[in-house]
Design an enzyme around this catalytic site. Sequence first.
Site, PDB file in Angstrom:
ATOM      1  N   TYR A 168       0.782  -1.226   0.000  1.00  0.00           N
ATOM      2  CA  TYR A 168       0.000   0.000   0.000  1.00  0.00           C
ATOM      3  C   TYR A 168       0.820   1.287   0.000  1.00  0.00           C
ATOM      4  O   TYR A 168       0.258   2.368  -0.165  1.00  0.00           O
ATOM      5  CB  TYR A 168      -0.973  -0.025   1.184  1.00  0.00           C
ATOM      6  N   PHE A 223     -10.538  -3.970  11.059  1.00  0.00           N
ATOM      7  CA  PHE A 223     -11.839  -3.763  10.413  1.00  0.00           C
ATOM      8  C   PHE A 223     -11.802  -4.278   8.987  1.00  0.00           C
ATOM      9  O   PHE A 223     -10.769  -4.563   8.448  1.00  0.00           O
ATOM     10  CB  PHE A 223     -12.230  -2.268  10.410  1.00  0.00           C
TER      11      PHE A 223
END
Length: 413
Positions: free
Chosen positions: A127, A413
């Site tokens: 990322y 999450f």
Amino acid sequence: MATDRATELKVLRPEEWDGWWDNLVRAFGAGAASTEERELDKSLTEFDRSLAAWDGDQLVGTAGAFSFRMAVPGGALVPAAGVTMVSVAATHRRRGVLTSMMRRQLDDVRAWGEPLAALTASEPAIYGRFGYGAGTFQLHAEIDTGRVTLALPAGTEDVRLRYANPADVLAECEAVYAALVPRRPGMLARQPGWERVGLLDPESDRDGASALQCVVAERDGVITGYARFRTKLGWGPSGHDGTVSLEDLAALDPATDAALWRFLFGIDLMTTLTVRGRPLDDAWQYMVSDIRRCRPRFRDSCHVRLVDVGTALAARTYQAPVDVVFEVEDAFCPWNAGRWRLTGDSKGASCERTTDAADLSLSVRELGAAYLGGVSLLSLAAAGRVRELRQGALAEASVAFGSPVAPWLPHGF
């Protein structure tokens, strides 16, 4: 020679969720989730923020986002996209599927008016090229409670502990968590439904340990903290050799915190306390008699992306006065590129476009890493990732960006 067809990105429809989820599970090589976990994840899915990549009628990529508010230095809660459920089918790697999903997602996040995006990375190297920097870290430990003792702060004896059914005290525990959110950068103000994640307890995930247990701490009849944990009895040549696995702990004051840790250290027949995902500055480290026998280690946790540099930098406060011009590189979100003047202190900040000479040069990835105050701009400069253009600007900005407490993401999450 066959040619690759272009994939098509579409917003996920509710009737497509099962296939979307199955594609995600397969990409991560995971086993089947419990019915309870699957149903909860579906209920939390924000379909208008979830993407599916299609190759004809084959679903080959997934990406989603949750609507969060993240605490930043100074205590403000800033809208943030919690990037999640990102996967690409093994049959479609290196075809630009991930890049197209990241492109669409960050454009959407900008349109939704969220200045931040955040994620936890299965592979951190992926990322950085999309502008995410590791901004929080987490502490793990395996504590030899048979040999390690605790020195406790004043007031610990005033705290009363009692066992409780985790579901029965959920509202009170969630109130403790909510009160802590503004105190520590990186914590998330949970949307309704997220409180149930901490109660997930499928037997398949216990590895022979007990069902989830909960102890709450009370002072003057008010719940001031809680610990959720599991125990696993074991026996060795010398006798009992059980393990306590801490799942979650929150406390409103030092005495409550100490009382909960003392309890975990002292559970009968247990000799090891396994701790995962705690803040780097967790206070128990400074109560223990022998930190070496706790075997502490750390790893990256929350990766932060500034989607709107000006809004994000103006949303937090700074622990020392700062007036600095950044030359920001951001090839993936070019609206951020260029010079920004940040002026701020402990009371507030502004960040505006400028044509003034730059004081520091860096990419948006470094800004993301330093944003929550846990990564030093000076350290990034020492690694060659920040360049000082005005003498003294680096130290000024590095001190200002710091946080008095370590930033922490309390759950994934």
